[in-house]
Design a protein around this motif. Structure first.
Motif, PDB file in Angstrom:
ATOM      1  N   THR A  44      -5.633   3.518   4.255  1.00 48.33           N
ATOM      2  CA  THR A  44      -5.887   2.086   4.338  1.00 48.33           C
ATOM      3  C   THR A  44      -5.601   1.636   5.773  1.00 48.33           C
ATOM      4  OG1 THR A  44      -5.273   1.747   2.026  1.00 48.33           O
ATOM      5  CG2 THR A  44      -5.240  -0.181   3.473  1.00 48.33           C
ATOM      6  N   ARG A  45      -6.606   1.160   6.452  1.00 51.75           N
ATOM      7  CA  ARG A  45      -6.461   0.747   7.850  1.00 51.75           C
ATOM      8  C   ARG A  45      -5.936  -0.685   7.890  1.00 51.75           C
ATOM      9  NH1 ARG A  45      -9.261   2.377  12.826  1.00 51.75           N
ATOM     10  NH2 ARG A  45      -9.192   0.657  14.331  1.00 51.75           N
ATOM     11  N   VAL A  82      -1.461   5.256   4.995  1.00 52.52           N
ATOM     12  CA  VAL A  82      -1.576   4.024   5.771  1.00 52.52           C
ATOM     13  C   VAL A  82      -1.856   4.367   7.227  1.00 52.52           C
ATOM     14  CG1 VAL A  82      -0.349   1.990   6.644  1.00 52.52           C
ATOM     15  CG2 VAL A  82      -0.073   2.683   4.248  1.00 52.52           C
ATOM     16  N   VAL A 128       0.833  -1.202   0.000  1.00 54.79           N
ATOM     17  CA  VAL A 128       0.000   0.000   0.000  1.00 54.79           C
ATOM     18  C   VAL A 128       0.863   1.246   0.000  1.00 54.79           C
ATOM     19  CG1 VAL A 128      -1.782   1.263   1.268  1.00 54.79           C
ATOM     20  CG2 VAL A 128      -1.848  -1.230   1.190  1.00 54.79           C
ATOM     21  N   ARG A 166      -0.352   5.432  -1.232  1.00 53.19           N
ATOM     22  CA  ARG A 166      -1.555   5.702  -0.443  1.00 53.19           C
ATOM     23  C   ARG A 166      -1.209   5.887   1.025  1.00 53.19           C
ATOM     24  NH1 ARG A 166      -6.432   1.791  -1.391  1.00 53.19           N
ATOM     25  NH2 ARG A 166      -7.304   3.487  -0.126  1.00 53.19           N
TER      26      ARG A 166
END
Length: 543
Positions: A204-205, A42, A35, A40
């Motif tokens: 993004t988890r 994080v 990711v 993106r």
């Protein structure tokens, strides 16, 4: 587990990883690296010891491989809560970026500004810093954050505990709005959640494991004491350290002053121990940690400044001398052992004063540690002066992880910082004591100084002396001051002169009553016992 080669990293980075001995990625690395490589944001949630440092260091190296740094304008910024954690990130970056032409600088306190400024002037790709020192350089005009492409916040919940959230918000606002953010935290309290919603862009988890869980490779023990006494706790700690097969271990205390006392007690009984906490200078802290990592030091007595983020993989034992006030701290403390598949043992000393804190810990970890009783004569171990170990357990560390307030009976730290703070009230005296010399008697004051140091007296003798030294002045000798004279403060003749402590002098513009010889030494109704303040001439208005 998945191998690093399948995560999309470059060949140069994979070569550096292989030389460190790692081949497979941890769950947080497996989920975060692809990711992050895609650019993106994080939001990583994982407990300490799960490999978060490599999870953001490796993709950062590959993303920065193309491009050049500019003077005073880093391209990536890593914020860490403590000096030790920042230094660990710097070491990790050095290992993994050895085959890339990237530069980096470490900005932490306790180190010369000049050396750090020289690196900034040459230009660095990655800046690794603690919040305070970073803002110091920015306010000096030595740093610009407008060129930051990647921003990493490590141990965010620790930032919250130490009071750094306002600084983190300020740093976020100093960076470009389109930068990539990699945000890592072991827990997600409401303040951290608010911060991520404000500054992260559709992150993004990634939750590698349930927050605040203990590793299965750690065997946990509890040692219950029937008394809440510091001397008994130190004796219990020594007994546990002697009984366990300790290769190397960390002893955690809640307070910095307790760290020094426990380390001194262990040393006096032949244990190889040294303290580390926030009051020690950076050179001493670095030297102590390096000795512990190399195996030259057996026991490290620490405050919570060392509880999180430190990568010391071969710690065999952890001793909780104090039950932590916050249950999460217990998880982070014992997480120093049982790392990278190794096994470890932890012991927690519990007194009757620790019942509430113990309940919180047991509720959080969801299990009851094994009992490790000690057969000691507790009655003989109670401190004769009645100091209670439970008293200190009720005080919470300050906003930056450790209390900064001076403790009663404690000497200030030496200016060179090479020695830990030693308490004036030697609480280890019952264990290894030396007679102390009585304090020297104060020297008698000189005859002249005695009168000067005494407060203004209102005794009968002083009152009579003042009255005799200030005979009454006829009314005609004291003309009334005009308004112009009293308003002109620049005219020395118009300003009232202060009365001497030895004599009372006439003041211009003041009427002094002359009641005859019967009232020469006083005011009507008082005789010779007139209070001193009534002998001061009082201005009167002409009728």
């Amino acid at each position: 587990m998945i191998e690093f080669a399948s995560l999309g990293l470059s060949e140069s980075t994979l070569k550096a990883i292989a030389e460190t001995g790692y081949t497979t990625a941890t769950p947080i690395q497996e989920a975060a690296i692809p990711v992050a490589l895609a650019g993106r944001d994080v939001l990583g949630i994982a407990q300490t010891g799960t490999g978060k440092t490599a999870a953001f260091t490796l993709p950062m190296i590959d993303r920065l491989a193309a491009g050049r740094s500019k003077a005073r304008m880093p391209r990536a910024l890593v914020i860490a809560p403590t000096r030790e954690l920042a230094d660990q990130v710097s070491s990790s970056f050095e290992r993994y970026a050895k085959y890339h032409k990237l530069s980096w600088a470490l900005l932490i306190g306790g180190v010369s500004f000049g050396d750090q400024e020289a690196k900034l002037d040459r230009g660095v790709d990655v800046l690794i810093a603690t919040p305070g020192r970073l803002l110091d350089h920015f306010e000096r005009g030595k740093l610009l954050l407008t060129g930051v492409q990647m921003l990493v916040v490590d141990e965010a919940d620790r930032m919250l505990d130490m009071g750094f959230i306002p600084d983190i918000e300020r740093i976020f606002k100093m960076t470009p709005p389109k930068r990539q953010v990699l945000f890592f935290s072991a827990t997600m309290p409401p303040e951290i959640t608010r911060l991520t919603k404000q500054f992260l862009n559709d992150p993004t988890r990634i939750e590698a494991s349930r927050p605040a869980t203990t590793a299965e490779t750690i065997t946990q023990y509890i040692t219950e004491l029937p008394v809440s006494d510091s001397k008994a706790k130190r004796a219990a700690l020594r007994a546990l350290a002697e009984r366990a097969d300790v290769k190397n271990g960390i002893v955690f205390c809640n307070r910095k002053t307790e760290v020094d006392i426990v380390a001194k007690s262990l040393k006096s009984h032949g244990f190889d121990a040294s303290p580390i906490h926030g009051d020690l200078d950076q050179a001493t802290r670095t030297r102590t940690l390096e000795s512990f990592r190399k195996g030259e030091l057996k026991l490290l007595v620490a405050s919570d400044v060392a509880a999180r983020g430190l990568d010391i993989p071969a710690v065999s034992h952890v001793f909780n001398y104090d039950v932590p006030h916050h249950a999460d701290d217990y998880v982070h403390r014992i997480g120093r052992t049982g790392r990278a598949g190794r096994t470890g043992e932890t012991y927690m000393i519990v007194t009757p004063a620790d019942s509430k804190s113990l309940d919180k810990v047991l509720k959080l970890i969801g299990q009851t540690p094994k009992m490790a009783p000690l057969d000691l004569d507790w009655a003989s171990l109670v401190d004769e002066r009645g100091r209670s170990g439970g008293r200190g357990a009720s005080s919470r560390d300050g906003r930056r992880g450790e209390s900064r307030a001076p403790t009663r009976g404690r000497r200030p730290a030496r200016s060179d910082g090479d020695a830990p703070v030693q308490p004036v009230e030697d609480v280890v005296a019952a264990e290894v004591s030396e007679p102390s010399a009585p304090p020297p008697a104060p020297a008698p004051a000189p005859a002249g100084a005695q009168q000067e140091d005494r407060p203004r007296a209102r005794s009968r003798g002083r009152t009579r002396a003042r009255a005799e030294a200030a005979p009454p002045v006829p009314v005609e000798a004291a003309p009334v001051a005009t308004p112009a004279a009293t308003e002109s403060r620049s005219d020395p003749e118009a300003m009232p002169r202060r009365a001497s402590r030895q004599t009372e002098r006439p003041i211009r513009g003041v009427k002094v009553r002359d009641e005859g010889d019967d009232h020469r030494n006083g005011v009507r109704g008082f005789g010779g016992d007139t209070p001193a303040f009534l002998l001061r001439p009082t201005p009167t208005r002409d009728d």
